[in-house]
Design an enzyme around this catalytic site. Structure first.
Site, PDB file in Angstrom:
ATOM      1  N   GLN A  54      33.145 100.549  54.679  1.00  0.00           N
ATOM      2  CA  GLN A  54      34.112  99.460  54.618  1.00  0.00           C
ATOM      3  C   GLN A  54      33.924  98.514  55.800  1.00  0.00           C
ATOM      4  O   GLN A  54      34.011  98.919  56.953  1.00  0.00           O
ATOM      5  CB  GLN A  54      35.539 100.040  54.641  1.00  0.00           C
ATOM      6  CG  GLN A  54      36.645  99.053  54.940  1.00  0.00           C
ATOM      7  CD  GLN A  54      36.795  97.991  53.883  1.00  0.00           C
ATOM      8  OE1 GLN A  54      36.282  96.909  54.045  1.00  0.00           O
ATOM      9  NE2 GLN A  54      37.484  98.303  52.794  1.00  0.00           N
ATOM     10  N   GLY A  75      53.727  97.031  40.703  1.00  0.00           N
ATOM     11  CA  GLY A  75      52.605  97.935  40.486  1.00  0.00           C
ATOM     12  C   GLY A  75      51.327  97.334  41.046  1.00  0.00           C
ATOM     13  O   GLY A  75      51.316  96.234  41.597  1.00  0.00           O
ATOM     14  N   GLU A  96      40.615  98.560  49.714  1.00  0.00           N
ATOM     15  CA  GLU A  96      41.260  99.486  50.654  1.00  0.00           C
ATOM     16  C   GLU A  96      42.673  99.041  51.018  1.00  0.00           C
ATOM     17  O   GLU A  96      43.539  99.877  51.251  1.00  0.00           O
ATOM     18  CB  GLU A  96      40.425  99.642  51.936  1.00  0.00           C
ATOM     19  CG  GLU A  96      40.992 100.719  52.859  1.00  0.00           C
ATOM     20  CD  GLU A  96      40.006 101.218  53.892  1.00  0.00           C
ATOM     21  OE1 GLU A  96      40.453 101.880  54.844  1.00  0.00           O
ATOM     22  OE2 GLU A  96      38.795 100.961  53.748  1.00  0.00           O
ATOM     23  N   ARG A  97      42.943  97.742  51.057  1.00  0.00           N
ATOM     24  CA  ARG A  97      44.312  97.283  51.341  1.00  0.00           C
ATOM     25  C   ARG A  97      45.267  97.753  50.247  1.00  0.00           C
ATOM     26  O   ARG A  97      46.362  98.232  50.533  1.00  0.00           O
ATOM     27  CB  ARG A  97      44.356  95.762  51.459  1.00  0.00           C
ATOM     28  CG  ARG A  97      43.743  95.214  52.747  1.00  0.00           C
ATOM     29  CD  ARG A  97      43.891  93.706  52.845  1.00  0.00           C
ATOM     30  NE  ARG A  97      45.276  93.320  53.065  1.00  0.00           N
ATOM     31  CZ  ARG A  97      46.043  92.693  52.187  1.00  0.00           C
ATOM     32  NH1 ARG A  97      45.573  92.395  50.972  1.00  0.00           N
ATOM     33  NH2 ARG A  97      47.284  92.367  52.477  1.00  0.00           N
TER      34      ARG A  97
END
Length: 308
Positions: A54, A75, A96-97
């Site tokens: 990452q 959601g 990843e966030r």
């Protein structure tokens, strides 16, 4: 609403398929791989490891909390992307966030696209997709571009095609890595902008870069003011060098380049991504010097200049 329910039900059905040891999919040629790869699948959060490739290293806590609130209400709208490592084990490729924010909310599962790729492909996907989709700071973007060059052996031309950016844009980011680490940190922390950095990179000596950086921060200089300060520095440096190289009767009055050279020097430097030296008289006569340090760099410059 019916469509959304159907989509989530499909995801759960594929999740059950992936958890069946008799249907362990390891390659794109395996049975049922076509049902999984490229489709949205609901994966358990605990089955996903973060990606060591990452490129993002800074995650703003406030921004994560805002994203978590959105996920709590709506959601996960955009699925993450993962690659399959082993039976019911996955590694994050991008998103990843969203993954971190979903953990904050306490979600047990998350929608994901599954890809099957080796480490190099995973690295390339992570770097390319994050450059395109994430709000990386300029230095993180530059580092991602550099990793694509160093570890994937992508040329700037190929990288331009992959990330959908002009080659000159990529070059501008990469040039930021020539700045002193203190200034790079300043860009990452928002003390100065990428525009300031692009001006400062034309200063070769690191201690002089830092001196100008401190002036920018201390006096809150704009990018235009910074470009002017760099220009004055370069002219002063040229005059000093000329004075040092002559003495006694042979000493001549130092002169700076005419305006048409000063105005366009940055264009040469930016396009070639190299330090360019131009000397010219007011009548327009002069010479352009482009140093290089390896055959590879020579070939790169030749291709840019001749197109061959």
């Amino acid at each position: 609403m019916a469509k959304a329910v159907k989509k989530q039900a499909l995801g759960r059905g594929l999740s059950a398929l992936l958890k069946d040891p008799n249907n362990d999919i390891q390659s794109a040629t395996d049975k049922n791989a076509d049902k999984v790869v490229g489709n949205i699948v609901e994966l358990e959060m605990e089955s996903i490891d973060v990606n060591p490739f990452q490129p993002r290293s800074n995650f703003n806590d406030d921004a994560l909390q805002e994203l978590a609130s959105s996920i709590r209400e709506l959601g996960v709208i955009q699925p993450i992307t993962v690659r399959k490592l082993d039976f019911n084990k996955y590694q994050l490729v991008s998103g990843e966030r969203r993954f971190r924010a979903s953990k904050l909310v306490g979600l047990a599962t998350i929608p994901a696209y599954i890809r099957i790729a080796n480490d190099q492909e995973s690295l390339e996907m992570a770097l390319v997709e994050n450059i395109q989709r994430q709000d990386l700071d300029p230095i993180e973007i530059a580092l991602s571009y550099q990793r694509l060059i160093d570890e994937i052996q992508l040329t700037q031309e190929k990288m331009s095609e992959r990330v959908g950016k002009k080659r000159s844009t990529i070059t501008n980011y990469l040039r930021l890595l020539r700045l002193d680490p203190i200034i790079q940190t300043g860009i990452r922390d928002g003390f100065v902008s990428m525009g300031h950095g692009r001006a400062l990179v034309n200063v070769e000596e690191k201690q002089d870069q830092i001196a100008l950086y401190e002036k920018i921060v201390g006096e809150n200089l704009s990018v235009r003011d910074t470009e002017k300060a760099v220009k004055e520095y370069q002219e002063g440096k040229t005059d000093t060098n000329q004075n040092d190289s002559v003495s006694g009767k042979n000493q001549k009055k130092s002169t700076s380049n005419p305006d048409f050279v000063i105005k366009n020097l940055g264009t040469f430097t930016e396009y070639l991504s190299a330090k360019v030296d131009i000397k010219a008289s007011e009548k327009g006569k002069g010479k352009i010097t482009i140093p290089f340090h390896s055959k590879e760099e020579f070939d790169r410059l030749k291709k840019l200049i001749t197109g061959e």
